[in-house]
Scaffold this active site. Sequence first.
Site, short mmCIF file in Angstrom:
data_model
loop_
_atom_site.label_atom_id
_atom_site.label_comp_id
_atom_site.label_asym_id
_atom_site.label_seq_id
_atom_site.Cartn_x
_atom_site.Cartn_y
_atom_site.Cartn_z
N HIS A 232 -1.03 15.03 9.80
CA HIS A 232 -1.73 16.00 8.94
C HIS A 232 -1.29 17.40 9.37
O HIS A 232 -0.12 17.73 9.26
CB HIS A 232 -3.24 15.74 9.09
CG HIS A 232 -4.13 16.49 8.14
ND1 HIS A 232 -3.69 17.09 6.99
CD2 HIS A 232 -5.49 16.73 8.18
CE1 HIS A 232 -4.72 17.67 6.36
NE2 HIS A 232 -5.80 17.46 7.07
N ASP B 266 4.29 21.72 5.31
CA ASP B 266 4.58 21.92 6.73
C ASP B 266 6.06 22.06 7.05
O ASP B 266 6.40 22.45 8.17
CB ASP B 266 4.00 20.74 7.54
CG ASP B 266 2.49 20.81 7.60
OD1 ASP B 266 1.96 21.93 7.63
OD2 ASP B 266 1.84 19.75 7.60
N HIS C 6 3.97 12.84 1.14
CA HIS C 6 2.58 13.25 0.89
C HIS C 6 1.88 12.15 0.14
O HIS C 6 2.49 11.49 -0.70
CB HIS C 6 2.55 14.55 0.07
CG HIS C 6 1.25 15.25 0.17
ND1 HIS C 6 0.18 14.93 -0.64
CD2 HIS C 6 0.83 16.24 0.99
CE1 HIS C 6 -0.83 15.71 -0.31
NE2 HIS C 6 -0.47 16.51 0.68
N1 ACO Z 1 9.97 10.26 6.53
C1 ACO Z 1 10.48 9.03 6.29
N2 ACO Z 1 9.83 8.06 5.61
C2 ACO Z 1 8.60 8.35 5.16
C3 ACO Z 1 8.02 9.62 5.36
C4 ACO Z 1 8.75 10.58 6.06
N3 ACO Z 1 8.23 11.79 6.30
N4 ACO Z 1 6.79 9.62 4.80
C5 ACO Z 1 6.61 8.41 4.27
N5 ACO Z 1 7.70 7.64 4.49
C6 ACO Z 1 7.89 6.24 4.08
C7 ACO Z 1 7.10 5.33 5.03
O1 ACO Z 1 7.87 4.96 6.15
C8 ACO Z 1 6.75 4.18 4.12
O2 ACO Z 1 7.89 3.39 3.98
P1 ACO Z 1 7.75 1.79 3.82
O3 ACO Z 1 7.00 1.60 2.54
O4 ACO Z 1 9.15 1.33 3.79
O5 ACO Z 1 6.97 1.32 5.03
C9 ACO Z 1 6.50 4.87 2.77
O6 ACO Z 1 7.27 6.08 2.81
C10 ACO Z 1 5.04 5.22 2.53
O7 ACO Z 1 4.60 6.01 3.63
P2 ACO Z 1 3.12 6.04 4.17
O8 ACO Z 1 3.08 6.66 5.51
O9 ACO Z 1 2.51 4.69 4.01
O10 ACO Z 1 2.46 7.01 3.07
P3 ACO Z 1 1.03 7.66 3.15
O11 ACO Z 1 0.71 8.10 1.79
O12 ACO Z 1 0.07 6.72 3.83
O13 ACO Z 1 1.20 8.90 4.15
C11 ACO Z 1 2.00 10.94 4.98
C12 ACO Z 1 1.49 10.20 3.74
C13 ACO Z 1 1.06 10.70 6.16
C14 ACO Z 1 1.97 12.44 4.70
C15 ACO Z 1 3.42 10.46 5.30
O14 ACO Z 1 4.29 10.80 4.24
C16 ACO Z 1 3.93 11.05 6.60
O15 ACO Z 1 3.63 10.50 7.67
N6 ACO Z 1 4.70 12.19 6.55
C17 ACO Z 1 5.15 12.83 7.74
C18 ACO Z 1 4.04 13.66 8.35
C19 ACO Z 1 3.76 14.90 7.53
O16 ACO Z 1 4.65 15.63 7.15
N7 ACO Z 1 2.47 15.15 7.33
C20 ACO Z 1 2.00 16.36 6.64
C21 ACO Z 1 1.44 15.99 5.30
S1 ACO Z 1 0.91 17.48 4.46
C22 ACO Z 1 -0.48 17.92 5.28
O17 ACO Z 1 -1.19 17.14 5.81
C23 ACO Z 1 -0.78 19.34 5.38
#
Ligand code: ACO
Length: 385
Positions: free
Chosen positions: A225, A321, A264
């Site tokens: 987050h 971010d 996201h």
């Molecule tokens: N890099 C690479 N792969 C990713 C990324 C990423 N940043 N984000 C998601 N994916 C992939 C996951 O590995 C997953 O792949 P799979 O289906 O093969 O297992 C798929 O995309 C779905 O990802 P989830 O994590 O299940 O998606 P969710 O909606 O639950 O999570 C989140 C969203 C937490 C933001 C996620 O994209 C992430 O962890 N991003 C990186 C952290 C980040 O930048 N957070 C800031 C968000 S904005 C904020 O909070 C202000």
Amino acid sequence: MPDNGAPVINYGLVGVYIADSKICKVDGTAGRLYYRGYSIDLLAKNSSYEEVCYLILYGHLPTNEELDSFKKKLIDARPLPDMVIDVIEEFAKKQDPMDTLRSAVSALSAYDNKMDDRTESANLDRGVNLISKMASIVATIGRYRRGGGYVQPDSSLSHAENLLYMMNGTKPSQKDAKLLDLMLILHAEHSSNASTFSTLVAGSTLADLYSAVTSGIAALKGPLHGGADEAALKMMKTIGDPDNTETYIDEALKGKNKIMGFGHRVYKTYDPRAMIIKNDLMSLQENESQEVKTLTAIALRAEKMMIDRLGKTHGIWPNIDFFAGPIYVSMGMSIEMFTPIFAASRIVGWCAHMIEYWKDNRIFRPLEYYSGPLDLQYVPVGERK
Ligand code: ACO
């Protein structure tokens, strides 16, 4: 329902609506964001953090008189109680600034002599006090971490200017104050994100506003987050040379690692806030340090590669971010202060949502499917194998 009789479980509450709100609209398909009906692009271009706070809390853009009186309340609330300064002094160098922030905000309830007054108007006043004091607390944590002492707020300065002044002990440049003001506007609110939801869960028990926002701070800390801005910049620093970018990202993705600052839950296209930050970063370049130029070059190459690899196919695009780090570096901000600055901005969203939710409060109590054993025999401790 699956074959074994278990219910469908919405891990991470994906797709679950938790409230009917008039505060914020996130259109994750079109990549649009609105605070109280105003697009983030319009607000970023024309408004100030103080005005945006008023809008988010009270639901309309203020008149001149309303804005002046709101700013005065914020200015009057800036000084910190001595005990809160003591808490910061004690902890600032010993723990992560988000942990110190949590403790200092929690301590503020000791100075609220109307704790039993839970009317909406008392909570709105509390919200204004929290918006003001969170900035002073974050600034003071940054100051003590660098070995300085408490700086008295300056009532002639705007909210963003004063935060930088209390953090650095010197008045900021117009450029830095404007950039911080923009970052505060962009981070102010984002509907039912993890930290806002956490605030609502705590507050839905009818715990007070301080308890609720302390829960929000705790949720914001994590790298999935609010902590992603720090993690993204650390990654850019590890990459070091723009020519290493593609290899680094390639290996990270092969290893199934996430690239921080991308992806996201709601946006399946470019986060409009990330686009605004990117445009600002690009317009700064000419007068920037070599460090900012290198970080920007790395960020742009990482952005291109991620969009090519995962953007159109998987809906993983830059989020707010990703480009924030180089902007903060250009302002001389220490990396560990990025997330506390985010919290100092998001406090308004937490308070507005909590106050709105309390109008029609219902305690959060989701269900859990129990898949463990039942009716086990109790064996006395001495007889267990
Ligand atoms: N890099 C690479 N792969 C990713 C990324 C990423 N940043 N984000 C998601 N994916 C992939 C996951 O590995 C997953 O792949 P799979 O289906 O093969 O297992 C798929 O995309 C779905 O990802 P989830 O994590 O299940 O998606 P969710 O909606 O639950 O999570 C989140 C969203 C937490 C933001 C996620 O994209 C992430 O962890 N991003 C990186 C952290 C980040 O930048 N957070 C800031 C968000 S904005 C904020 O909070 C202000």
